[in-house]
Design an enzyme around this catalytic site. Structure first.
Site, PDB file in Angstrom:
ATOM      1  N   GLY A 136       0.802  -1.223   0.000  1.00  0.00           N
ATOM      2  CA  GLY A 136       0.000   0.000   0.000  1.00  0.00           C
ATOM      3  C   GLY A 136       0.832   1.269   0.000  1.00  0.00           C
ATOM      4  N   LEU A 137       2.108   1.152  -0.406  1.00  0.00           N
ATOM      5  CA  LEU A 137       3.011   2.305  -0.394  1.00  0.00           C
ATOM      6  C   LEU A 137       3.278   2.860  -1.797  1.00  0.00           C
ATOM      7  CD1 LEU A 137       5.601   1.072   2.286  1.00  0.00           C
ATOM      8  CD2 LEU A 137       3.662   2.604   2.634  1.00  0.00           C
TER       9      LEU A 137
ATOM     10  N   ASP B  57      -1.311   8.286  -6.341  1.00  0.00           N
ATOM     11  CA  ASP B  57       0.017   7.667  -6.201  1.00  0.00           C
ATOM     12  C   ASP B  57       1.032   8.210  -7.208  1.00  0.00           C
ATOM     13  OD1 ASP B  57      -1.378   6.241  -4.313  1.00  0.00           O
ATOM     14  OD2 ASP B  57      -0.675   4.274  -4.949  1.00  0.00           O
TER      15      ASP B  57
END
EC number: 2.7.1.36
Length: 334
Positions: free
Chosen positions: A114-115, A161
């Protein structure tokens, strides 16, 4: 000619889940990076080498003469899809088809945590290959191409992102629009549970609760939106650094409680969050969809202690800072 570019990971600082319902969110780039080296080769093909794609939490089982790999290596392979699509977009933009390119990837960012590992590899690839081919693209243009890459591979993407990875620092996001917030240092520790959360299922679960119990869920989402606005006010305020840390820590803890109320936390995430707080973190919360994945803690002067507490609680700690820079051209070798 050879070009080396890097792009950072990201954390959602505030506003996950509520962002789906039109509320704002704040995300930031962190100092874990993916490095992409691109060079022209004689063969007219695209060659991708992945030297170090991290899939943490390797689990292997032995049964008689057989070995079972329980880790999802599909996630590591999926990264290569982002690289391929990113290269194709750059070749299209440069109007170059019959060209041979070798791309080598090394990464400090765990896959599936999730980074934003997929966005980072897409952005770094676009940065390296466009420079290699003599294309002068702005970071905003690279962010848009990174977003397009995500859409091609996964079918849906908010664009948070790749925008954070390309531009760096703090990004305030609301209803498809991005605002770059002033930079401030945040000494944080990210704690990885060892498993990734099922994002689609968690979003669907929150949607179901929202539809079944709007009188309960709507106020939670409204409160989350207010937490994000308050956090933005703190970042923009003129109070000293220590006061900002204190206020952001309180807001992190409130945001985590609201996420817990939505049902997206897990026993493991809660253990890491509370271990971090007990060890001296000013605030700790889930980052991302929940159900696994990561949490992060704000720990000025306590990063080592908090990292140790996260490790003892069964997580994988990563001591890091906010990355002022997004995409970086590290080296051009002619």
């Amino acid at each position: 000619m050879k070009v080396i570019a890097s792009a950072p990971a990201k954390v959602i600082l505030f506003g996950e889940h509520s962002v789906v319902y039109g509320k704002p969110a704040i995300a930031a780039a962190i100092d874990l990076r993916t490095f992409v080296e691109a060079e022209l080769i004689r063969e007219k093909k695209i060659r991708i080498e992945a030297h170090d794609i991290k899939v943490p939490g390797l689990t292997v089982s032995f049964s008689e003469n057989e070995i079972y790999f329980e880790t999802d290596y599909g996630k590591a392979a999926e990264v290569l899809s982002y690289v391929r699509e990113a290269i194709n977009l750059v070749l299209e933009e440069a109007d170059k088809k019959n060209v041979g390119i070798k791309v080598s990837i090394t990464s400090q960012i765990p896959v599936g945590a999730g980074l934003g590992s997929s966005a980072a590899v897409a952005v770094a690839t676009i940065g390296a290959v466009s420079k290699l081919l003599g294309l002068e693209l702005s970071k905003e243009e690279i962010a848009k191409m990174g977003h397009k890459t995500e859409l091609l591979v996964q079918g849906a993407s908010s664009g948070i992102d790749p925008t954070v990875s390309a531009i760096g620092g703090f990004i305030f996001y609301e209803k498809g629009k991005f605002e770059h917030l002033p930079f401030m240092e945040l000494p944080i520790v990210v704690g990885y549970t060892g498993s990734s959360g099922p994002t689609k299922e968690l979003v669907a679960m929150v949607r179901k609760r929202y539809e079944e119990m709007p009188e309960l869920i709507v106020p939670i989402l409204e409160a989350m939106g207010k937490v994000v606005e308050k956090a933005k006010d703190v970042i923009l305020s003129n109070v000293d650094k220590e006061e900002k840390f204190e206020r952001l820590g309180v807001l992190m803890n409130i945001n985590h409680g609201l996420l817990d109320a939505l049902g997206v936390s897990t026993k493991k995430l809660s253990e890491l969050v509370y271990a971090a707080r007990v060890a001296g973190a000013l605030g700790a919360k889930i980052t991302g969809a929940g159900g696994g994945g990561c949490m992060y803690a704000l720990a000025p002067n306590k990063q080592r202690e908090v990292a140790t507490a996260i490790r003892i609680a069964g997580g994988t700690p990563m001591i890091t800072e906010i990355s002022r820079e997004g995409l970086k051209i590290e080296e051009v070798i002619k």
